[in-house]
Design an enzyme around this catalytic site. Structure first.
Site, mmCIF file in Angstrom:
data_model
loop_
_atom_site.group_PDB
_atom_site.id
_atom_site.type_symbol
_atom_site.label_atom_id
_atom_site.label_comp_id
_atom_site.label_asym_id
_atom_site.label_seq_id
_atom_site.Cartn_x
_atom_site.Cartn_y
_atom_site.Cartn_z
ATOM 1 C CG ASP A 169 -1.792 -1.272 1.266
ATOM 2 O OD1 ASP A 169 -1.229 -2.345 1.538
ATOM 3 O OD2 ASP A 169 -2.997 -1.190 1.020
ATOM 4 C CG ASP A 198 -4.078 -1.069 -2.556
ATOM 5 O OD1 ASP A 198 -4.595 -1.612 -3.566
ATOM 6 O OD2 ASP A 198 -4.720 -0.818 -1.518
ATOM 7 C CE1 TYR A 201 -1.996 2.845 -2.120
ATOM 8 C CE2 TYR A 201 -4.238 3.434 -1.511
ATOM 9 C CZ TYR A 201 -3.123 2.647 -1.339
ATOM 10 O OH TYR A 201 -3.103 1.673 -0.392
ATOM 11 C CG ASN A 235 -8.458 -1.926 -2.697
ATOM 12 O OD1 ASN A 235 -7.422 -2.328 -2.149
ATOM 13 N ND2 ASN A 235 -9.066 -0.808 -2.347
ATOM 14 C CG HIS A 330 -10.218 -2.626 4.482
ATOM 15 N ND1 HIS A 330 -11.017 -2.088 3.508
ATOM 16 C CD2 HIS A 330 -9.123 -1.826 4.566
ATOM 17 C CE1 HIS A 330 -10.422 -1.007 3.013
ATOM 18 N NE2 HIS A 330 -9.292 -0.822 3.630
ATOM 19 C CG HIS A 357 -7.354 -4.088 1.877
ATOM 20 N ND1 HIS A 357 -7.540 -3.106 0.929
ATOM 21 C CD2 HIS A 357 -8.596 -4.552 2.176
ATOM 22 C CE1 HIS A 357 -8.837 -2.989 0.670
ATOM 23 N NE2 HIS A 357 -9.492 -3.839 1.412
ATOM 24 C CB VAL A 358 -5.607 -3.151 7.376
ATOM 25 C CG1 VAL A 358 -5.801 -2.324 8.635
ATOM 26 C CG2 VAL A 358 -6.827 -4.019 7.110
ATOM 27 C CG HIS A 359 -3.881 2.087 4.594
ATOM 28 N ND1 HIS A 359 -4.641 3.051 4.012
ATOM 29 C CD2 HIS A 359 -3.709 1.139 3.646
ATOM 30 C CE1 HIS A 359 -4.922 2.701 2.770
ATOM 31 N NE2 HIS A 359 -4.376 1.542 2.534
HETATM 32 FE FE LIG Z 1 -6.224 -1.905 -0.482
#
Ligand SMILES: [Fe+2]
Length: 469
Positions: A169, A198, A201, A235, A330, A357-359
C-alpha cells in the site's frame, strides 16, 4: 481541587488496581498493542514537481524502469520501461563480468484510460541468466541510454539464505518516500521486494488520473530498477470506472506490470507462483474469483501439492486483503477467501501469509479457524502449529493515511499491532530459521519495532510464538 475523603481515596485506589488488573487481562488475552505515539499530521501526496518524480533528461529517455522475476526459477528477468515521445527501441543490452554483451528483444504496448493516453510501455524478458550473478543492463538508444544493474538469485535450494523486503500500500506521499528510504537504508539489505498490492493510488484522483501511475513509476525506479519487486494486485489496481466508460478491470496495472504467471501454469496475471532461493512464493488475488470451480481455485488446488519442501522449505503466500485483521477497517473483507482456502494452508503448512489493505501493522500468532461446522459453535480462532503466521503490512504510507481504530480488547490471535508506517524484512538463514523484523519509519534504520524468529513449519515445526508460553 477539592480534598478527597478517606473513602473516596480507597475507591480511587480500587479503581486504579482494577484498571491495572484489567489492562493485564487485556495484555494476557491478546498480544501487544503498541503504545508508540506517532505524528498526527495528515498524509499528503508529493507534488508533481517533486524531485522523486523527475523525468530523466534527453529526448525519449526511458523512464519508470522496473524489473521482476521472469520465470519460475529466477533465471529470467522482465525489464519494463516507458518512453514518451516515440516507441524507440525494445532492446535490452546486458552483460556480466563473465559474459559478453548480449541483446534481448521485447515488445511495447499502449493503452487509453478515459482522456489519458499512455506512453510506450516496453516489456523485455531476459532469459538463461546465470544464478547469483551481477548483470548490468542498458535500455534506450543513442544519447538517452540508461544503465542499471541487478543480481540474480542463488540457485534454488533448501539452505540458501535470502532476504526479502516487504512493502504494501505504498502510494506516493511524503510518508511513502520515507518508507522506501527506510527500506533502502535498512542494514538487513533486502534482495527482492514482496509487494502486497496497492501501488500508485492513481484511482484516488479525478478520472483515475493515470499521470499518477507515471509518477509512481518514476518514484519507485530507484529501487525496482535494481531489484525485482514481486507484484500482488490490490483493490487500487482494479481501476473499474464504468462512469468513465472504463469497464475492463486492471487495465493500467496489467499494461504496466507484467508477471511470469504462465510459468506456473496460471491463466491470469493475478495469481501465480515463483521459486526464489529457498522460498516458494504463491501470489493470490483477493479481487479475482476464488470460489470453488473458479480458475484461481483450480490453480491453487493443483499448486499446493507441487511445493517440494525439500527443495524450497519456506512456503510464503501473498495476498492483498488480510484474513486476520483486528482493526476497524476492511473488517471481514478477507473472510470468504479464508473460508475457501484456510484448510489448505493448514494442510500444506504455509509458513507465513503477508497481506496489505489495512493501513497499519499487525502480526498474528499461529492460528486457524477451520473447525466450525454450524452446530459445534467452534468459531473462534485457535492456536495451531500447522497454521501460518498472518502479517498485515499495509503501512507503506499512501495518501489515505493510517488505520488507527482497533477492536478492543485485542483478540487472542493478535500478537502485535501498531498504527505506524513502515516496512519489514524476512531474512531466511537456512531451512529451519528465518529472522523477521518490522521497521517503523520514525526509528533508526537498524531498529526493529517488532521481530520474530520463524521456525520452518516443515523442518522445525516447534512453537515459535513470541507471547508468554
Ligand atoms: Fe487496499
Amino acid at each position: 481541587m477539592a480534598k478527597m475523603g478517606t473513602s473516596s481515596r480507597v475507591a480511587a485506589a480500587i479503581v486504579v488496581v482494577l484498571g491495572f488488573v484489567l489492562s493485564l487481562a487485556v495484555v494476557c488475552n491478546g498480544g501487544k498493542t503498541s503504545s508508540f505515539v506517532r505524528k498526527v499530521e495528515k498524509t499528503v501526496d508529493m507534488p508533481l514537481d517533486s524531485d522523486v518524480f523527475k523525468v530523466p533528461p534527453g529526448y525519449n529517455a526511458p523512464q519508470q524502469v522496473h524489473i521482476t522475476q521472469g520465470d519460475q526459477l529466477g533465471k529470467a528477468v522482465i525489464v519494463s520501461w516507458v518512453t514518451v515521445e516515440e516507441p524507440g527501441s525494445n532492446t535490452v543490452l546486458y552483460w556480466s563480468a563473465y559474459s559478453k554483451k548480449q541483446k534481448s528483444e521485447g515488445k511495447f504496448t499502449t493503452y487509453k484510460f478515459y482522456n489519458y493516453t499512455s506512453g510506450y510501455i516496453h516489456h523485455t524478458t531476459i532469459r538463461n541468466l546465470k544464478f547469483n550473478t551481477k548483470y548490468y543492463y542498458v535500455v534506450g538508444i543513442g544519447h538517452t541510454e540508461r544503465q542499471f544493474w541487478f543480481i540474480t538469485p542463488p540457485k534454488v535450494g533448501p539452505d540458501v539464505p535470502y532476504t526479502f523486503g516487504l512493502i504494501g500500500d505504498l502510494g506516493q506521499s511524503f510518508d511513502s518516500n520515507k518508507t522506501l528510504t527506510h527500506y533502502e537504508l535498512n542494514p538487513q539489505k533486502g534482495q527482492a521486494v514482496l509487494f502486497v498490492g496497492d501501488l500508485s493510488y492513481a484511482d484516488n484522483y479525478p478520472n483515475h488520473d493515470n499521470v499518477r501511475w507515471d509518477t509512481w513509476g518514476r518514484f519507485t525506479e530507484r529501487s525496482v530498477a535494481y531489484q525485482p519487486w514481486i507484484w500482488t494486485a490490490g483493490n487500487h489496481e482494479i481501476d473499474f470506472a464504468p462512469e468513465l466508460g472504463e469497464t475492463k478491470p486492471f487495465k493500467p496495472y496489467t499494461h504496466r506490470y507484467h508477471v511470469p504467471y504462465k510459468a506456473s501454469g496460471s491463466t491470469a496475471p493475478f495469481w501465480y507462483s515463483i521459486k526464489r532461493a529457498s522460498a516458494y512464493i504463491i501470489v493470490l488475488s483477493s479481487y479475482s474469483a476464488y470460489g470453488k470451480y473458479t480458475p484461481q481455485y483450480k490453480w491453487l488446488e493443483q499448486e499446493l501439492p507441487k511445493v517440494n519442501r525439500s527443495e524450497t522449505p519456506w512456503l510464503i503466500v501473498l495476498m492483498h486483503s488480510p484474513w486476520y485483521n483486528s482493526y476497524n477497517y476492511h473488517y471481514m473483507e478477507g473472510e470468504t477467501m479464508r473460508v475457501m482456502y484456510e484448510p489448505w494452508f493448514v494442510k500444506y503448512k504455509v509458513d507465513v501469509v503477508f497481506a496489505g489493505h489495512v493501513h497499519a501493522y499487525e502480526r498474528s500468532e499461529r492460528i486457524s479457524n477451520v473447525a466450525y461446522n454450524i452446530v459445534n459453535g467452534i468459531c473462534i480462532p485457535v492456536k495451531d502449529q500447522s497454521a501460518p503466521v498472518y502479517i498485515t503490512i499495509g503501512d507503506g504510507g499512501n495518501l489515505e493515511g493510517l488505520a488507527t481504530n482497533m477492536t478492543e480488547p485485542q483478540p487472542a490471535y493478535s500478537a502485535y499491532r501498531e498504527a505506524s508506517f513502515g516496512h519489514a524484512t524476512f531474512d531466511i538463514k537456512n531451512r529451519t530459521h528465518a529472522y523477521y523484523g518490522w521497521h517503523r519509519n520514525q526509528d533508526g534504520y537498524a531498529v526493529t519495532a517488532d521481530s520474530m524468529w520463524f521456525f520452518n513449519r516443515y523442518y522445525h515445526p516447534v512453537d515459535d510464538s513470541t507471547s508468554a508460553q
